[in-house]
Design a protein around this motif. Sequence first.
Motif, PDB file in Angstrom:
ATOM      1  N   ILE A  35      41.804  36.933  57.470  1.00  0.00           N
ATOM      2  CA  ILE A  35      40.669  36.406  56.701  1.00  0.00           C
ATOM      3  C   ILE A  35      39.716  37.547  56.327  1.00  0.00           C
ATOM      4  O   ILE A  35      39.306  37.677  55.166  1.00  0.00           O
ATOM      5  N   ALA A  36      39.406  38.392  57.321  1.00  0.00           N
ATOM      6  CA  ALA A  36      38.450  39.483  57.091  1.00  0.00           C
ATOM      7  C   ALA A  36      38.945  40.408  55.982  1.00  0.00           C
ATOM      8  O   ALA A  36      38.189  40.784  55.079  1.00  0.00           O
ATOM      9  N   TYR A  37      40.242  40.745  56.040  1.00  0.00           N
ATOM     10  CA  TYR A  37      40.771  41.657  55.032  1.00  0.00           C
ATOM     11  C   TYR A  37      40.802  40.982  53.656  1.00  0.00           C
ATOM     12  O   TYR A  37      40.525  41.626  52.633  1.00  0.00           O
ATOM     13  N   ALA A  38      41.119  39.694  53.634  1.00  0.00           N
ATOM     14  CA  ALA A  38      41.131  38.960  52.364  1.00  0.00           C
ATOM     15  C   ALA A  38      39.725  38.969  51.743  1.00  0.00           C
ATOM     16  O   ALA A  38      39.564  39.170  50.535  1.00  0.00           O
ATOM     17  N   LEU A  39      38.709  38.777  52.589  1.00  0.00           N
ATOM     18  CA  LEU A  39      37.317  38.795  52.100  1.00  0.00           C
ATOM     19  C   LEU A  39      36.956  40.174  51.550  1.00  0.00           C
ATOM     20  O   LEU A  39      36.301  40.293  50.508  1.00  0.00           O
ATOM     21  N   GLU A  40      37.420  41.213  52.264  1.00  0.00           N
ATOM     22  CA  GLU A  40      37.160  42.580  51.829  1.00  0.00           C
ATOM     23  C   GLU A  40      37.733  42.800  50.422  1.00  0.00           C
ATOM     24  O   GLU A  40      37.067  43.342  49.535  1.00  0.00           O
ATOM     25  N   LEU A  42      38.374  40.509  48.266  1.00  0.00           N
ATOM     26  CA  LEU A  42      37.646  39.635  47.334  1.00  0.00           C
ATOM     27  C   LEU A  42      36.366  40.321  46.858  1.00  0.00           C
ATOM     28  O   LEU A  42      36.015  40.272  45.663  1.00  0.00           O
ATOM     29  N   VAL A  43      35.685  40.977  47.802  1.00  0.00           N
ATOM     30  CA  VAL A  43      34.481  41.732  47.442  1.00  0.00           C
ATOM     31  C   VAL A  43      34.851  42.830  46.448  1.00  0.00           C
ATOM     32  O   VAL A  43      34.167  43.036  45.430  1.00  0.00           O
ATOM     33  N   GLY A  44      35.978  43.505  46.711  1.00  0.00           N
ATOM     34  CA  GLY A  44      36.464  44.550  45.815  1.00  0.00           C
ATOM     35  C   GLY A  44      36.697  44.018  44.415  1.00  0.00           C
ATOM     36  O   GLY A  44      36.330  44.657  43.413  1.00  0.00           O
ATOM     37  N   LEU A  45      37.258  42.825  44.349  1.00  0.00           N
ATOM     38  CA  LEU A  45      37.534  42.193  43.053  1.00  0.00           C
ATOM     39  C   LEU A  45      36.225  41.909  42.311  1.00  0.00           C
ATOM     40  O   LEU A  45      36.098  42.171  41.105  1.00  0.00           O
ATOM     41  N   ALA A  46      35.241  41.403  43.076  1.00  0.00           N
ATOM     42  CA  ALA A  46      33.931  41.105  42.482  1.00  0.00           C
ATOM     43  C   ALA A  46      33.292  42.382  41.943  1.00  0.00           C
ATOM     44  O   ALA A  46      32.731  42.402  40.838  1.00  0.00           O
ATOM     45  N   ARG A  47      33.411  43.481  42.718  1.00  0.00           N
ATOM     46  CA  ARG A  47      32.855  44.771  42.283  1.00  0.00           C
ATOM     47  C   ARG A  47      33.565  45.258  41.013  1.00  0.00           C
ATOM     48  O   ARG A  47      32.935  45.814  40.104  1.00  0.00           O
ATOM     49  N   LEU A  48      34.860  45.033  40.960  1.00  0.00           N
ATOM     50  CA  LEU A  48      35.651  45.449  39.800  1.00  0.00           C
ATOM     51  C   LEU A  48      35.169  44.731  38.543  1.00  0.00           C
ATOM     52  O   LEU A  48      35.036  45.333  37.472  1.00  0.00           O
ATOM     53  N   VAL A  49      34.850  43.446  38.720  1.00  0.00           N
ATOM     54  CA  VAL A  49      34.358  42.652  37.591  1.00  0.00           C
ATOM     55  C   VAL A  49      33.008  43.202  37.129  1.00  0.00           C
ATOM     56  O   VAL A  49      32.703  43.234  35.934  1.00  0.00           O
ATOM     57  N   GLN A  50      32.216  43.690  38.092  1.00  0.00           N
ATOM     58  CA  GLN A  50      30.879  44.207  37.763  1.00  0.00           C
ATOM     59  C   GLN A  50      30.931  45.534  37.006  1.00  0.00           C
ATOM     60  O   GLN A  50      29.925  45.995  36.479  1.00  0.00           O
ATOM     61  N   GLY A  51      32.097  46.184  37.030  1.00  0.00           N
ATOM     62  CA  GLY A  51      32.207  47.431  36.277  1.00  0.00           C
ATOM     63  C   GLY A  51      32.677  48.598  37.113  1.00  0.00           C
ATOM     64  O   GLY A  51      32.724  48.524  38.345  1.00  0.00           O
ATOM     65  N   ARG A  52      32.957  49.683  36.434  1.00  0.00           N
ATOM     66  CA  ARG A  52      33.548  50.858  37.064  1.00  0.00           C
ATOM     67  C   ARG A  52      32.669  51.436  38.169  1.00  0.00           C
ATOM     68  O   ARG A  52      33.139  51.756  39.267  1.00  0.00           O
ATOM     69  N   GLU A  53      31.369  51.523  37.864  1.00  0.00           N
ATOM     70  CA  GLU A  53      30.447  52.141  38.820  1.00  0.00           C
ATOM     71  C   GLU A  53      30.413  51.369  40.140  1.00  0.00           C
ATOM     72  O   GLU A  53      30.518  51.945  41.223  1.00  0.00           O
ATOM     73  N   ALA A  54      30.281  50.047  40.008  1.00  0.00           N
ATOM     74  CA  ALA A  54      30.217  49.190  41.197  1.00  0.00           C
ATOM     75  C   ALA A  54      31.507  49.309  42.005  1.00  0.00           C
ATOM     76  O   ALA A  54      31.487  49.397  43.241  1.00  0.00           O
ATOM     77  N   PHE A  55      32.653  49.344  41.303  1.00  0.00           N
ATOM     78  CA  PHE A  55      33.940  49.421  41.992  1.00  0.00           C
ATOM     79  C   PHE A  55      34.065  50.738  42.749  1.00  0.00           C
ATOM     80  O   PHE A  55      34.494  50.774  43.898  1.00  0.00           O
ATOM     81  N   GLU A  56      33.638  51.831  42.091  1.00  0.00           N
ATOM     82  CA  GLU A  56      33.765  53.133  42.762  1.00  0.00           C
ATOM     83  C   GLU A  56      32.821  53.257  43.949  1.00  0.00           C
ATOM     84  O   GLU A  56      33.156  53.887  44.950  1.00  0.00           O
ATOM     85  N   ALA A  57      31.653  52.616  43.824  1.00  0.00           N
ATOM     86  CA  ALA A  57      30.728  52.595  44.969  1.00  0.00           C
ATOM     87  C   ALA A  57      31.353  51.828  46.135  1.00  0.00           C
ATOM     88  O   ALA A  57      31.239  52.223  47.305  1.00  0.00           O
ATOM     89  N   TRP A  58      32.046  50.739  45.811  1.00  0.00           N
ATOM     90  CA  TRP A  58      32.726  49.947  46.856  1.00  0.00           C
ATOM     91  C   TRP A  58      33.817  50.779  47.531  1.00  0.00           C
ATOM     92  O   TRP A  58      33.929  50.801  48.750  1.00  0.00           O
TER      93      TRP A  58
END
Lengths: 130, 252
Positions: A35-40, A42-58
């Motif tokens: 579950i924890a890894y799936a959530l991690e 999922l957060v990555g996916l959300a950051r990806l949607v927010q754009g390149r900068e957010a994803f790279e920060a993640w």
Amino acid sequence: MSAPQTYTRPIAGWWRRNPFYRAYIVREMTCIAVIAYALELLVGLARLVQGREAFEAWLASLARPWPIFLNCVALLLIAYHAWTWFEVMPKTLPFINLGGRRVPDRTIVASGAIAAVIASLVVLFAFLYL
Amino acid sequence: MAEPQTRNIRIESLRYAPGADATPRMQAWDVPFTDDMSVLQGLQYIKDHLDGSLTFRWSCRMAVCGSCGMQINGVPKLACETFLRDYMPAIRVEPLANFPIMRDLVIDQSDFLAKLESVRPYLIPQAPRTLAEGPYRQTPAQMDEYYQYSQCINCGLCYAACPQYGMNMKFTGPAALALLHRYNSDSRDAGKAQRMEVVNAEDGVWGCTLVGYCSEVCPKGVDPARAVNQNKIESTKDYFRHLLMPRGSGSR
């Protein structure tokens, strides 16, 4: 005739009473790592949607010692969780007969586990070199 | 021939007398035994020589009747095929877990027996045959499909091993569901549609979380966990069949 007087023992703490039950609880609890890894992710996916900068920060936030350590622990727990699924796989299958002989349970367990290892290696190879 | 060597072992047993005891208590005896003596024989020694009031069930002494199941050092086993020599210097016996205790090592099995009955444990043929038509024929391969499930001796060890049954006595449980599967997988039987009612029920196969200890303790290699979990697949197939074909498939 009246029902006989009986005594029913309490069930509380049943999983502590036997090594088999403890192994079962460990097996079930390792799902928390899944579950924890799936959530991690999922957060990555959300950051990806927010754009390149957010994803790279993640990505950068994960490339620190503690997240790496926790992810390694999660990998071990998830690997164990997967193994326990293969262990119970024969229980979910009808009898398989090959050449007039019943395929033994340990062959089913081993083929499942080997298939999972091969699939993981293919994914790893694709990730690293493609 | 030399006399078999006699040693002493401490046998501790749960005691419960309805009416006299509010809760169970433990009592221990030092019992002389030889290496060929089973736990059941140890209990018989106590009953014959030390305390005639100790109550336990037994019959065949050879792992066929299924009467002498009990918790031996916390593990459900048949007392007749468990040997005292493996438990030196002390052994603890208790009635099978998860069942109500009637007296000492005797459990109330009425719920278990009702569950066995609930699965229609008999051949339900497609069309009855007359005597003149002869027996129902079956190939060895067809027999192999259900043979191991037919080896159950109704000892109840799997129910004592099942925490889900311990937490919810409504759960149909391992032996009854294995018996159900034994008939469903018999080529001479056509009663599957009737039995799916039990399989699909809230307390049918879905009460199982695959702890798997039932198959571990089974003295006859029945593998009830396998029977139960194969029927989860059957139940799922049945569900989708009814979803796609609400009428006419006739298995509910």
